[in-house]
Design a protein around this motif. Structure first.
Motif, PDB file in Angstrom:
ATOM      1  N   SER A  34       0.262  -6.352  10.998  1.00 39.39           N
ATOM      2  CA  SER A  34      -1.110  -6.689  10.306  1.00 39.39           C
ATOM      3  C   SER A  34      -1.546  -5.379   9.548  1.00 39.39           C
ATOM      4  CB  SER A  34      -2.119  -7.247  11.078  1.00 39.39           C
ATOM      5  OG  SER A  34      -3.339  -7.513  10.311  1.00 39.39           O
ATOM      6  N   ARG A  35      -1.566  -4.265  10.165  1.00 39.09           N
ATOM      7  CA  ARG A  35      -1.980  -2.979   9.516  1.00 39.09           C
ATOM      8  C   ARG A  35      -1.214  -2.594   8.557  1.00 39.09           C
ATOM      9  NH1 ARG A  35      -5.995   0.406  13.111  1.00 39.09           N
ATOM     10  NH2 ARG A  35      -7.251  -1.241  13.689  1.00 39.09           N
ATOM     11  N   GLY A  90       0.147  -4.503   6.321  1.00 44.48           N
ATOM     12  CA  GLY A  90      -0.029  -5.429   5.213  1.00 44.48           C
ATOM     13  C   GLY A  90       0.507  -6.739   5.200  1.00 44.48           C
ATOM     14  N   GLN A  94       0.187  -4.164  14.537  1.00 45.82           N
ATOM     15  CA  GLN A  94       0.883  -2.954  13.520  1.00 45.82           C
ATOM     16  C   GLN A  94       1.464  -3.675  12.331  1.00 45.82           C
ATOM     17  OE1 GLN A  94       2.027   0.806  15.877  1.00 45.82           O
ATOM     18  NE2 GLN A  94       2.815  -1.004  17.179  1.00 45.82           N
ATOM     19  N   GLU A 130      -2.662   5.475   1.903  1.00 49.24           N
ATOM     20  CA  GLU A 130      -3.458   4.246   2.666  1.00 49.24           C
ATOM     21  C   GLU A 130      -3.113   3.858   3.941  1.00 49.24           C
ATOM     22  OE1 GLU A 130      -4.644  -0.135   1.212  1.00 49.24           O
ATOM     23  OE2 GLU A 130      -3.918   1.384  -0.407  1.00 49.24           O
ATOM     24  N   LEU A 131      -1.633   3.779   4.095  1.00 48.76           N
ATOM     25  CA  LEU A 131      -1.030   3.249   5.447  1.00 48.76           C
ATOM     26  C   LEU A 131      -1.442   4.208   6.426  1.00 48.76           C
ATOM     27  CD1 LEU A 131       2.262   1.656   3.996  1.00 48.76           C
ATOM     28  CD2 LEU A 131       0.346   0.538   4.963  1.00 48.76           C
ATOM     29  N   TYR A 136      -1.441   4.053  16.735  1.00 51.44           N
ATOM     30  CA  TYR A 136      -2.977   4.020  16.401  1.00 51.44           C
ATOM     31  C   TYR A 136      -3.502   4.529  17.743  1.00 51.44           C
ATOM     32  CZ  TYR A 136      -2.507  -0.923  17.361  1.00 51.44           C
ATOM     33  OH  TYR A 136      -2.039  -2.175  18.035  1.00 51.44           O
ATOM     34  N   ALA A 149       0.847  -1.286  -0.024  1.00 48.84           N
ATOM     35  CA  ALA A 149      -0.073  -0.147  -0.084  1.00 48.84           C
ATOM     36  C   ALA A 149       1.036   1.342  -0.059  1.00 48.84           C
ATOM     37  CB  ALA A 149      -0.836  -0.209   1.245  1.00 48.84           C
ATOM     38  N   GLY A 168      -3.878   5.872   6.881  1.00 49.15           N
ATOM     39  CA  GLY A 168      -5.566   5.615   7.180  1.00 49.15           C
ATOM     40  C   GLY A 168      -5.318   4.596   8.145  1.00 49.15           C
ATOM     41  N   GLN A 169      -4.425   3.328   8.059  1.00 47.75           N
ATOM     42  CA  GLN A 169      -4.822   2.055   8.595  1.00 47.75           C
ATOM     43  C   GLN A 169      -4.067   2.596   9.970  1.00 47.75           C
ATOM     44  OE1 GLN A 169      -5.354  -0.838   8.175  1.00 47.75           O
ATOM     45  NE2 GLN A 169      -6.070  -0.681   6.087  1.00 47.75           N
ATOM     46  N   PHE A 170      -3.238   3.834  10.123  1.00 48.42           N
ATOM     47  CA  PHE A 170      -2.761   4.066  11.787  1.00 48.42           C
ATOM     48  C   PHE A 170      -3.534   5.337  11.987  1.00 48.42           C
ATOM     49  CE2 PHE A 170       0.020   0.860   9.867  1.00 48.42           C
ATOM     50  CZ  PHE A 170       0.436   0.434  11.044  1.00 48.42           C
ATOM     51  N   ASN A 205      -7.700  -7.725  13.890  1.00 51.14           N
ATOM     52  CA  ASN A 205      -6.897  -7.430  12.896  1.00 51.14           C
ATOM     53  C   ASN A 205      -6.068  -8.839  12.261  1.00 51.14           C
ATOM     54  OD1 ASN A 205      -6.325  -4.473  12.791  1.00 51.14           O
ATOM     55  ND2 ASN A 205      -6.787  -4.812  14.981  1.00 51.14           N
TER      56      ASN A 205
END
Ligand SMILES: Cc1cc2nc3c(=O)[nH]c(=O)nc-3n(C[C@H](O)[C@H](O)[C@H](O)COP(=O)(O)OP(=O)(O)OC[C@H]3O[C@@H](n4cnc5c(N)ncnc54)[C@H](O)[C@@H]3O)c2cc1C
Ligand code: SF4
Length: 455
Positions: A294-295, A297, A292, A17-18, A186, A13, A20-22, A325
């Motif tokens: 996993s988030r 990717g 983290q 986008e990343l 996060y 990603a 946003g994941q955090f 997650n």
């Protein structure tokens, strides 16, 4: 960059986008939600939630003020007990502290009052034109604080309030301790740790000197001579080892080292990504690491623990976050060997199955292997002995490896106090460290004033 993982690919990603994941794990309450939630508080006499708060925040009182739309008053109430109440509202495991104790935490009520969320609401929305606390007249006393983590910062702030001048000596580039370098990204977003430090310093009378490391360019002997008192808030800066051959191979890393890089990264897409990763441990650090990854990717994230679910240090809430997650939890297995490929890099790990035999943990004789591109060790932090190398520091009595303190946070060396993770008192939590710093500051102040009266 993290050398041991440099051979790994980067996330698929992009940076946006990343990011946003955090984002915020628990988005803040709206005004309407805060009004409804604060109205659920029963303002209990002898409130159990207060007894369960390590920093003794007067919870019913601040919630009452939120209900009265007096956010400034609510925020002052919180901060007078816990100057890092903003980060604690975000990182505290409230499910095992105040919210667990809340009288509304029962099946009929469905849920406890959301104390942590209300605390955050008050502190985020109170508008202070100046620092809410005033300094007492100058005492002429100077105190050295070592470590600008939650314990050291809390101690420094309370000492400054009492009119003392404080110099904080910090090894790293930034203040905040694990709030800046350790807590999951996060949980503390938008540079919150630094904003909170700036707010705290607004009281005045606190100077922070970075790049000052006790045991390297700073000695306890000198600080003890040059200052009226010394507070040690060193935290735990070393990482426990697995004790296996090939533990230094490319692909094996301490979880805290990776999290530190992740916390400081402006662009998450530049971090090395282990598509298949193993996290060894069962505490919050292990969960944070796995979630983290996993988030970022990773497709296959496995957390392995040598005992059962009930023994895990991570709370049930944290375990739920891991499951949400896609982190797979494996219990009753211990690391047996790091498996390497032909280039000497990690390709997986062999585990020995474990069981309790007559109350003792032992191997069953069965083994299994899990494939992985990286192995993250999260089996606990320990004391960095290097910090206490000089002759006076070496005299400090210890509880195990940690510094021994009494209830007033006094060490065995007169004039030297300690608090937070580097001591054995209480739990290793941000809120506990803040309380230790506050208690130590009160004890230091009382002792210095006694000395003045006696002179
Ligand atoms: C990965 C991770 C996640 C965590 N998540 C949570 C959570 O979600 N919620 C929670 O409540 N708690 C959490 N904790 C625990 C919490 O972060 C700690 O309990 C808390 O930070 C302890 O504060 P402290 O001031 O004692 O130590 P630290 O925060 O470690 O601060 C110590 C400071 O001292 C400095 N220092 C160390 N040695 C020296 C030296 N020799 N000379 C000068 N300076 C020195 C360090 O650089 C650091 O700034 C987590 C811990 C980890 C490791
Ligand atoms: S225990 Fe729950 S209901 Fe009672 S004062 Fe605390 S938050 Fe309010």
């Amino acid at each position: 960059m993290i050398d041991a993982l440099n051979h790994l690919p980067r996330p698929r990603a992009g940076a946006e986008e990343l990011a946003g994941q955090f984002g915020d794990l628990a988005p803040p309450l709206t005004a309407r939600q805060a009004a409804v939630e604060s109205s659920r508080c029963l303002y209990c006499f002898d409130a159990p939630c207060v007894n369960a708060c390590p920093s003794e925040i007067d919870i019913p009182s601040f919630i009452h003020r939120i209900s009265d739309e007096n956010l400034q008053g609510a925020a002052e109430r919180i901060l007078s007990a816990n100057i890092l109440g903003g980060s604690c509202a975000r990182v505290c495991p409230t499910e095992i502290l105040c919210e667990q104790a809340c009288v509304r935490n029962n099946a009929k009520e469905c849920a406890p009052v959301l104390i942590g969320q209300l605390q955050r609401y008050a502190l985020d929305n109170a508008a202070f034109s100046e620092h809410p606390f005033k300094r007492s007249p100058a005492s002429g006393k100077r105190i050295a604080v070592v470590g600008a983590g939650p314990a050291g910062l809390s101690c420094a702030h309370r000492l400054a309030m009492h009119g003392h001048d404080v110099v904080v000596f910090e090894a790293r580039e930034k203040s905040g301790g694990l709030n800046e370098y350790g807590i999951a990204r996060y949980k503390l977003v938008d540079d919150y740790a630094q904003r909170e430090v700036e707010f705290l310093l607004g009281i005045g009378g606190i100077e922070i000197r970075h790049g000052q490391r006790l045991g390297d360019n700073l000695s306890l002997t000198d600080l003890h001579q040059q200052y009226d008192s010394v507070f040690l808030g060193l935290g735990l800066n070393a990482v426990r080892q697995l004790g296996l051959p090939d533990e230094q191979a490319p692909g094996v890393l301490a979880a805290t080292d990776y999290i530190r890089e992740l916390r400081q990264a402006d662009d998450l897409s530049q971090l090395p990504l282990a598509d298949r990763c193993l996290v060894i441990g069962a505490g919050n650090t292990a969960i944070d690491m796995a979630v983290q990854m996993s988030r970022l990717g990773a497709r296959d994230v496995n957390l392995v623990y040598r005992r059962g679910h009930a023994d895990m240090g991570a709370t049930e809430h944290e375990q739920d976050i891991a499951k949400a997650n896609q982190v797979r939890l494996h219990t009753w297995a211990r690391p047996d060997a790091v498996l390497l490929d032909d280039d000497g890099r990690v390709r997986g790990m062999r585990f020995a199955r474990t069981a309790l035999v007559e109350g003792r943990l032992g191997d069953t004789g069965e083994t299994f292997e899990l494939a992985a591109d990286a192995i993250f060790k999260a089996i606990g932090q320990c004391f960095d002995e290097h910090s206490l190398g000089d002759p006076l520091a070496a005299q400090l009595a210890r509880d195990g490896e940690r510094i021994r303190v009494d209830a007033g946070m006094r060490t065995s060396v007169p004039g030297v106090y300690a608090g937070g993770d580097c001591t054995a008192l209480g739990q290793d939590l941000t809120v506990q460290a803040v309380q230790h710093g506050k208690l130590a500051a009160e004890a230091i102040h009382a002792q210095l004033m006694l000395n003045v009266e006696a002179a």
